[in-house]
Structure formats: C-alpha cells, structure tokens
Design a protein around this motif. Structure first.
Motif, PDB file in Angstrom:
ATOM      1  N   VAL A 187      38.831  -6.847  -7.698  1.00  0.00           N
ATOM      2  CA  VAL A 187      38.182  -5.544  -7.527  1.00  0.00           C
ATOM      3  C   VAL A 187      37.358  -5.638  -6.254  1.00  0.00           C
ATOM      4  N   HIS A 232      35.432  -3.650  -3.266  1.00  0.00           N
ATOM      5  CA  HIS A 232      34.906  -2.448  -2.655  1.00  0.00           C
ATOM      6  C   HIS A 232      35.326  -2.406  -1.187  1.00  0.00           C
ATOM      7  N   TYR A 257      35.194  -9.924  -8.010  1.00  0.00           N
ATOM      8  CA  TYR A 257      34.489  -8.673  -7.738  1.00  0.00           C
ATOM      9  C   TYR A 257      33.772  -8.797  -6.404  1.00  0.00           C
ATOM     10  N   ALA A 294      30.058   0.497 -12.150  1.00  0.00           N
ATOM     11  CA  ALA A 294      31.206  -0.372 -11.896  1.00  0.00           C
ATOM     12  C   ALA A 294      30.847  -1.835 -12.134  1.00  0.00           C
ATOM     13  N   LEU A 312      36.308   5.120  -8.192  1.00  0.00           N
ATOM     14  CA  LEU A 312      35.479   4.133  -8.887  1.00  0.00           C
ATOM     15  C   LEU A 312      35.243   4.494 -10.354  1.00  0.00           C
ATOM     16  N   ASP A 320      44.685   3.530  -7.951  1.00  0.00           N
ATOM     17  CA  ASP A 320      44.001   4.112  -9.103  1.00  0.00           C
ATOM     18  C   ASP A 320      44.861   3.831 -10.321  1.00  0.00           C
ATOM     19  N   LEU A 378      37.579   2.731 -12.794  1.00  0.00           N
ATOM     20  CA  LEU A 378      37.671   1.270 -12.797  1.00  0.00           C
ATOM     21  C   LEU A 378      37.986   0.695 -14.183  1.00  0.00           C
ATOM     22  N   VAL A 400      38.344  -0.310  -4.356  1.00  0.00           N
ATOM     23  CA  VAL A 400      37.613   0.772  -5.015  1.00  0.00           C
ATOM     24  C   VAL A 400      36.599   1.400  -4.072  1.00  0.00           C
TER      25      VAL A 400
END
Length: 389
Positions: A194, A196, A239, A220, A174, A130, A177, A169
């Motif tokens: 990034v 998930h 991403y 996000a 989230l 974070d 972000l 994330v």
C-alpha cells in the motif's frame, strides 16, 4: 581543466567506495496501455524508437550480475509491450539474477503469460487502481482494465508464482482501502504494498487531485494496522505513508547510490526512477560505459553518496546515516534545489512548504492530467511553489 571541473572529481574522491548494488530496475519501455495520473515515469516519455535493443539489455543484465546485483525488476511503462521480454527473462536467469515482473496485468495480445513462466520468471507485482472496477478504470484511463487485471492475477496464481499486489493510494481511492486489502487476499497475494503517491513527475502535476486529507490518512493507517493483525500468516502488508504528512524523511531508495540503480528505456543509468528530472546532472548511458564504471565512478552517483554533501541540519543529525538526507527529487520538487534538506523533515527550514501544498490541495482539482506520451504540460513547473505552473 578549470577549478569547477575539479570539484566533482574531488567530491567523488572523498566518497567511500560503495558496496555493490542489490537490485536493478530495468525500465524496458515507457509505453503503457494505462494512463495513470500518478505515474513515476518522467514527463518527457521515451518513444519506442529510442529504446535499447535486445542485445544491449542482455549485455547490461550480464554486467549487472557480474557487478553483484541479485534482483532484476522488469518494469516500464508496461514491460510486456516488449516482444523480447521472454528472452530477457531467460537471460537474467542464465546469469543468476532473480527476475520480478512489475506489470499492469494487461499483456500485449500476442504474448502468453505461460511464455514468461517458461522463460524462468520468478515473481510478479501487479498494480491495481481500486477495488471498484469503475473507479479503477477511471484512474487508469482505460475502460475494462480491472477485468483484465483480475484475469491476469488468476493466471499468476495458476502458474504457482508468488504474487504481490501494488495498490497506489490517494484522495481518489483511499476510502476503498479496506476493499483493496480484501481483493488482494482473494487474488491469492502473499504480499500487498500500500503505497501513497509520491509527488514528483506526473503525480506532482496532479497533486491537488491526489493528495489525501489528514482524516483520510488516519483512517487508512488504522485500516492497515487492523488488517496486519487480522491477516498474520496470510498476507504481508507493506505501508508507505505520504511524505507530505511526515515529520522525518524516509531513506529514499536506501540512500542515493547505495543499494539500487535504475536504467531508463533509452539506457540512462539513474540512482532512482525519478532522478532524470533533476537539472545539472549528466547521467551516463550503458551505450557508452560499463555498468561497473558508472556505479563506482560516475559523478552523478557520487554527488549525494555518504554524508559529506549534506547541509545543516542533516550534517549534525544523529539520523544522517538512517535517512541519508531523505529524497533528493522531493527536495528539488519543493525547493528547486536537490541538495537541500528534504522538506519532509520537521527540522528542515523548508518544512513549511508542505503546509502550503496541503492548503493548495484543500480544494482538489476536478480532473486529471493523464499520463500520455507527448502529453506533458506546455508550461514548465515551478519547483519553488510546490510544482504549480
């Protein structure tokens, strides 16, 4: 030899000879100072006593270079718990491998980062949990972790090495972000990944605490799009969206056994870092076979190579050589059968299982099962119910 024994041999013979792998993920250890509840390591973590020794890892690196591997990613757990890491980096350079360190940034107390640089380290990937130190430390399960990460990033920058920030994330971070993106810029990262959470292993246990809402995901995605435009020429942003909201599966690892191999701390050779969870496989060990023979001949690698193994609707799909059937580990986690179409695909007969998972996560769990050696649940998970005990 029985007919059953002949089947894997026949299947392997039908698979075209693959190109050499591009990259090797060397999981040097499962030991780690962090306890992240989404860790991709298996539930049954290898203890230090079971790890490969220095000479074996050096032989493996030599074999990888001879096989055609271009990059070695030193990972874990936390790779810097190994006192021989400088020697392994030095050996990787000597045989022509590009070396990348994937790290928590929390070095063992007697290891200087300068030793890794002097040994020839060429790139660093640093994880953050974070932008907010308090929440980052909570997710990592280690007080003071964030401060150590920031200090480590400064060392990487001062050494002149390229830096990638890995931000995993989920529901619990989230909303931060945009701040994580700004943190990566301040740390001097040339690239931000990034990613998930992908739901297998420890993340599957903690899915109800980690799976984001659709609204979170949309915000996000918009934040990443805006930041990519604003930060052109400053930082590249990769991403990776969660499969649980997808309509088409990703090409997992570029396809099973096509571009990538992973070696566990104990020496098992895997097509991906999560494959060890799959039942019915015998994954060969570098203690017993050469890396080349494993890559080209092992039934575990050939089983899902190519397209011949695919069921419908994959078999007749025009994307079959784009996504290669999706993720085998996710198929198993959700259906109990690694050979089924990845439920992330909207054409999969099991796509509805993602709806079930999202509904189960609508009231998120209030606590984490933290990643710890010996800390896996006592009861086995039931894949067919989406990983619920």
């Amino acid at each position: 030899m029985s007919a059953l024994d002949e089947q894997p041999r026949a299947a392997a013979a039908a698979v075209p000879r693959p190109a050499p792998p591009l990259a090797l993920l060397a999981e040097l250890s499962h030991r780690c100072p962090l306890q992240c509840p989404y860790c991709s390591n298996p539930l049954e973590l290898e203890r230090g006593s079971g790890e490969l020794d220095t000479a074996t890892w050096q032989r493996v690196l030599s074999e990888a270079a001879a096989l055609g591997v271009l990059q070695v990613h030193f990972s874990g757990g936390e790779p810097t718990v190994r006192p021989d890491l400088p020697a392994l980096i030095r050996h990787a350079g000597a045989v022509g491998l590009y070396s990348n360190l994937i790290t928590s940034g929390i070095l063992r107390h007697d290891l200087r980062f300068g030793e890794l640089v002097e040994a020839g380290l060429e790139h660093v990937q640093l994880s953050i949990q974070d932008a907010d130190p308090r929440n980052g430390d909570r997710i990592a399960g280690l007080p003071g972790a964030q401060a150590k990460k920031l200090a480590f990033a400064a060392e990487v920058r001062d050494a002149g090495l390229p830096l990638t920030i890995n931000a995993v994330v989920h529901r619990q971070n989230l909303e931060s972000l945009p701040e994580m993106i700004e943190l990566a810029v301040r740390l001097g990262a040339g690239r931000l990944e990034v990613a998930h959470v992908q739901y297998y292993g420890w993340a599957l246990i903690n899915r109800d605490a980690l799976l984001p809402t659709r609204e979170q995901l949309d915000r996000a995605t918009a934040a990443v799009a805006a930041s990519r435009e604003r930060l052109k020429g400053v930082m590249v942003i990769d991403y990776v969206v969660p499969d649980y909201y997808a309509k088409r599966p990703k090409s997992c690892m570029g396809g099973w056994g096509r571009q990538f191999l992973n070696i566990s701390p104990a020496g098992k050779v895997l097509p991906c870092h999560a494959a060890e969870q799959l039942p019915g496989f015998v994954f060969p060990s570098v203690k017993e076979s050469s890396l080349a023979s494993i890559w080209y001949e092992a039934e575990a690698f050939n089983r899902f190579r190519g397209t011949a193994w695919m069921p419908e609707p994959c078999q007749s799909c025009e994307r079959r050589e784009i996504d290669w059937g999706g993720c085998r580990c996710q198929a198993f986690a959700l259906t109990g059968d690694a050979a089924r179409t990845d439920p992330a695909c909207a054409l999969s007969p099991d796509h509805h299982l993602l709806d079930v998972a999202r509904q189960q996560a609508s009231e998120p769990a209030s606590h984490f099962v933290y990643r710890r050696i010996g800390g896996a649940p006592a009861r086995p998970l039931s894949p067919a119910t989406g990983g619920q005990p």
